[in-house]
Write a protein that holds these residues in place. Structure first.
Motif, short mmCIF file in Angstrom:
data_model
loop_
_atom_site.label_atom_id
_atom_site.label_comp_id
_atom_site.label_asym_id
_atom_site.label_seq_id
_atom_site.Cartn_x
_atom_site.Cartn_y
_atom_site.Cartn_z
N VAL A 70 14.34 6.12 -1.24
CA VAL A 70 13.04 5.97 -0.61
C VAL A 70 13.21 5.29 0.74
CG1 VAL A 70 10.75 4.91 -0.75
CG2 VAL A 70 11.82 5.80 -2.81
N PHE A 71 12.62 5.89 1.77
CA PHE A 71 12.51 5.25 3.08
C PHE A 71 11.11 4.64 3.14
CE2 PHE A 71 15.79 8.39 3.52
CZ PHE A 71 16.75 7.75 4.31
N LEU A 72 11.04 3.32 3.22
CA LEU A 72 9.79 2.63 2.94
C LEU A 72 9.38 1.68 4.05
CD1 LEU A 72 7.62 1.99 0.76
CD2 LEU A 72 9.20 0.29 -0.18
N ASP A 73 8.18 1.91 4.57
CA ASP A 73 7.57 0.97 5.51
C ASP A 73 7.05 -0.23 4.69
OD1 ASP A 73 6.55 -0.17 7.80
OD2 ASP A 73 4.74 1.06 7.82
N ILE A 74 6.88 -1.37 5.34
CA ILE A 74 6.40 -2.55 4.63
C ILE A 74 4.93 -2.82 4.91
CG2 ILE A 74 6.63 -5.06 4.38
CD1 ILE A 74 9.62 -4.75 4.78
N GLN A 75 4.55 -2.89 6.18
CA GLN A 75 3.17 -3.19 6.54
C GLN A 75 2.31 -1.94 6.40
OE1 GLN A 75 2.95 -6.35 6.28
NE2 GLN A 75 2.27 -6.99 8.30
N MET A 76 1.68 -1.81 5.23
CA MET A 76 0.80 -0.67 4.97
C MET A 76 -0.47 -1.17 4.31
SD MET A 76 3.29 2.46 3.74
CE MET A 76 4.12 1.51 2.46
N PRO A 77 -1.57 -0.38 4.37
CA PRO A 77 -2.82 -0.80 3.73
C PRO A 77 -2.69 -0.82 2.21
CG PRO A 77 -2.97 1.47 4.51
CD PRO A 77 -1.69 0.90 5.06
N LYS A 78 -3.64 -1.49 1.57
CA LYS A 78 -3.68 -1.62 0.11
C LYS A 78 -2.50 -2.47 -0.36
CE LYS A 78 -6.00 2.85 -0.16
NZ LYS A 78 -5.92 4.27 -0.62
N ILE A 79 -1.49 -1.88 -0.93
CA ILE A 79 -0.30 -2.65 -1.37
C ILE A 79 0.83 -2.39 -0.39
CG2 ILE A 79 1.40 -2.96 -3.20
CD1 ILE A 79 -0.67 -2.02 -5.20
N ASN A 80 1.43 -3.46 0.15
CA ASN A 80 2.51 -3.24 1.11
C ASN A 80 3.79 -2.79 0.42
OD1 ASN A 80 4.30 -5.46 0.47
ND2 ASN A 80 2.96 -6.84 1.63
N GLY A 81 4.72 -2.30 1.21
CA GLY A 81 5.93 -1.71 0.65
C GLY A 81 6.77 -2.66 -0.16
N MET A 82 6.87 -3.91 0.27
CA MET A 82 7.68 -4.89 -0.45
C MET A 82 7.09 -5.16 -1.83
SD MET A 82 10.45 -6.68 -0.30
CE MET A 82 10.86 -6.76 1.45
N GLU A 83 5.77 -5.38 -1.90
CA GLU A 83 5.13 -5.63 -3.19
C GLU A 83 5.25 -4.41 -4.10
OE1 GLU A 83 1.17 -6.50 -2.00
OE2 GLU A 83 1.59 -8.59 -1.48
#
Length: 235
Positions: free
Chosen positions: A53-66
């Motif tokens: 998975v290539f994953l951004d962190i700062q995203m709406p709802k639940i962020n990528g890290m969480e």
């Protein structure tokens, strides 16, 4: 070997486009899906298997890290973000790499090849112990090498060279990682830089091993292993 299936998760379509273009430039990888938030990614994983998975962190709802922390059996992950403050936290989820935007293709490729080595190692472990081949990536190609053909492997800093009767294949990665892929009953470490096929050994001494006509050094740390397998009697 089947391609490594990748899921792209980012709330910016342009970022997804860049990742997809980069992946298309590499052999042995395919884009399995694109998601613009972690809820969509959850639904996708319920119906599809992915390796990376290539994953951004700062995203709406639940962020990528969480989100990745909430997964019971998460795929391998490479974070792709504009923020460096989560880099230390990424170690907690065993992230393969942490890429800062804008991401150059060279930096992207390095991270992806690292992921490929880890994923292929795990695939080989899942495969039968009777598997007679290993797969390695060199110069953007996947090579299938018969274990029986390997003469020795020579470590070269961040690379190692696999030597067979008709090939010399240079691979990015560590000798220790490759050693874990090979049957311990057939290979022996004689030096921090050399792993050799025991059946290929022609002669041994206190300081070297002759293998297929080539003399390789025996490290002090590994002398006892050699002496156990090939005890030398004093007349």
């Amino acid at each position: 070997m089947s391609p490594i299936r990748c899921l792209l998760v980012d709330d910016e379509e342009l970022a997804l486009d860049v990742l997809e273009i980069y992946i298309d430039r590499l052999e042995g990888f395919e884009v399995a899906g694109r998601c613009t938030d972690t809820f969509e990614a959850n639904y996708f994983l319920q119906e599809n298997n992915v390796d990376l998975v290539f994953l951004d962190i700062q995203m709406p709802k639940i962020n990528g890290m969480e989100w990745i922390k909430s997964q019971k059996n998460p795929p391998k992950v490479i974070f792709c973000t504009a923020f460096d403050r989560f880099a230390v936290e990424s170690y907690e989820v065993n992230a393969v790499d942490y890429l800062l935007k804008p991401i150059s293709f060279e930096r992207f490729e390095k991270a992806v090849l690292k992921a490929a080595e880890i994923i292929n190692l795990e695939r080989d472990k899942i495969a039968s112990d009777k598997d007679e081949f290993i797969t390695v990536r060199s110069e953007r190609k996947l090579y299938k090498i018969a274990v029986d053909e390997i003469i020795y492997i020579h470590s070269l800093s961040n690379y190692y060279k696999i030597v067979t009767p008709d090939k010399r294949i240079v691979v990015y990665g560590s000798l220790s990682a490759l050693e874990n892929k090979l049957p311990s009953s057939q290979f022996i470490r004689i030096h921090r830089s050399y792993l050799v096929a025991m059946k290929r050994i022609e002669a041994v001494s206190n300081t070297s091993v002759l293998i297929s006509g080539k003399e390789l050094p025996v490290g002090r740390k590994y002398k006892s292993s050699i002496e156990t397998l090939y005890p030398q009697k004093n007349d």
